[in-house]
Design an enzyme around this catalytic site. Sequence first.
Site, PDB file in Angstrom:
ATOM      1  N   ASN A  10      50.766  35.450  59.200  1.00  0.00           N
ATOM      2  CA  ASN A  10      51.778  34.968  60.248  1.00  0.00           C
ATOM      3  C   ASN A  10      52.006  33.558  60.647  1.00  0.00           C
ATOM      4  OD1 ASN A  10      53.893  35.191  62.109  1.00  0.00           O
ATOM      5  ND2 ASN A  10      52.526  36.339  63.758  1.00  0.00           N
ATOM      6  N   TRP A  11      53.033  33.156  60.060  1.00  0.00           N
ATOM      7  CA  TRP A  11      53.005  31.625  60.021  1.00  0.00           C
ATOM      8  C   TRP A  11      53.621  31.362  61.470  1.00  0.00           C
ATOM      9  CZ3 TRP A  11      54.766  29.740  54.611  1.00  0.00           C
ATOM     10  CH2 TRP A  11      54.037  30.035  53.728  1.00  0.00           C
ATOM     11  N   HIS A 102      55.345  42.319  68.057  1.00  0.00           N
ATOM     12  CA  HIS A 102      53.967  41.342  68.156  1.00  0.00           C
ATOM     13  C   HIS A 102      54.190  41.073  69.572  1.00  0.00           C
ATOM     14  CE1 HIS A 102      51.801  37.658  68.262  1.00  0.00           C
ATOM     15  NE2 HIS A 102      51.426  37.916  66.859  1.00  0.00           N
ATOM     16  N   GLU A 104      53.989  38.312  71.095  1.00  0.00           N
ATOM     17  CA  GLU A 104      54.802  36.982  71.409  1.00  0.00           C
ATOM     18  C   GLU A 104      56.193  37.635  71.659  1.00  0.00           C
ATOM     19  OE1 GLU A 104      51.576  34.033  69.261  1.00  0.00           O
ATOM     20  OE2 GLU A 104      53.422  34.520  68.439  1.00  0.00           O
ATOM     21  N   GLU A 174      46.021  43.777  67.850  1.00  0.00           N
ATOM     22  CA  GLU A 174      45.806  42.446  68.098  1.00  0.00           C
ATOM     23  C   GLU A 174      45.801  42.233  69.735  1.00  0.00           C
ATOM     24  OE1 GLU A 174      47.609  39.397  65.401  1.00  0.00           O
ATOM     25  OE2 GLU A 174      49.413  40.265  66.656  1.00  0.00           O
ATOM     26  N   SER A 220      42.523  35.646  66.213  1.00  0.00           N
ATOM     27  CA  SER A 220      41.706  34.315  65.831  1.00  0.00           C
ATOM     28  C   SER A 220      40.809  34.738  64.688  1.00  0.00           C
ATOM     29  CB  SER A 220      40.685  33.786  67.062  1.00  0.00           C
ATOM     30  OG  SER A 220      41.680  33.499  68.050  1.00  0.00           O
ATOM     31  N   GLY A 241      46.890  34.589  62.198  1.00  0.00           N
ATOM     32  CA  GLY A 241      47.711  33.229  62.596  1.00  0.00           C
ATOM     33  C   GLY A 241      47.412  32.136  62.052  1.00  0.00           C
ATOM     34  N   GLY A 242      46.430  31.253  63.107  1.00  0.00           N
ATOM     35  CA  GLY A 242      46.448  29.717  62.745  1.00  0.00           C
ATOM     36  C   GLY A 242      45.873  29.500  61.400  1.00  0.00           C
TER      37      GLY A 242
END
Length: 258
Positions: A10-11, A102, A104, A174, A220, A241-242
Site C-alpha cells: 500500500n503506497w 483501511h 486511515e 492491521e 510495520s 506500508g512504508g
Amino acid sequence: MARRPVIAGNWKMHNLQQEAADLTNGIMQELKSEDKEKLPEVVIAPTFTSLYAANKALTDCGCGKVKLAAQNCYFETKGAFTGECSVEMLKDAGCEYIIIGHSERREYFGETDEMVNKKAKAILSNGLVPIICCGESLEQREAGVTDYHISSQITKAFRDLTAEQAAKSIIAYEPIWAIGTGKTCDSKEANRVIAMIRNVIKGLFDAKTSEAIRILYGGSVKPATIKEQMAQSDIDGALVGGASLTADSFAQIVKGAM
C-alpha cells in the site's frame, strides 16, 4: 487446504507517475529471477493518479508477477459523486484488487462498516478482489475489546455476501497502533487474532470458506519480521506500508514469504 500467500504494498499518498513507474520496474527487476509459480501473489497499490503509469510498466514487462490494486473505491457505478472512482473505472485502469476499510479511511474520511460492505459487494460484482481491512486502536486493545471490535467489523463487512464471494475476498488485520509506528504486533498474538477472524468467518459461512479465505497481517511489516509472521498457522501474507516504497525492501518481504 493450501492458501497461496499474498504480499500487498500500500503506497498510500506517495509517488508521482514517474516515481511509480520506476518503483514498479524496480520491484519487477528484483523479482525477475524468481519462479512465478513459487512467488506469493504480489500486489501493489499506487495512488489513483499513478495507476496508469504503474499499469503500463506491468503491461510492458508482461511477466505477470505483480498485480495492480487501488487504495479505495466508491460503491455506486456512476453519477454525480465528485472526486470518487467507481469499481468499473478502476477495473478499466487495470486493477484486480481494491483495498477498503483501511483505518486511515475510517479515521480521516468517515468510512463506516456499512460503506465497507457496500464497496465489497460492488468490487465482487465486478469480478475484482476486495482487501478488507480491520483492526483495533490502542485504547480498544488496552480495554480488552479487540476481539469484540474486530468481530463486529468483519460481521458487518461480510453482511449478505455469499460463501463463494467471501472465499474470494482477502482480509487484512492491521492493529492501528502498529501502522506506521515501527511497533509490530507480536507474531503469536497477530496469529491469535487472525485465527479468531477465521473463526468468525466460519460462523458466518462455513468451515470450507474459513479455510479458503486469505488473511494478512499489516502494521510495520519489515523484511526482518516476515519469516516469523509467515511461520504462523493462520497468517497468509502481509499488507505492507512504508517498506513497500523501496523496491529492495518490498522484494525482500516477498521473498521472505516464499
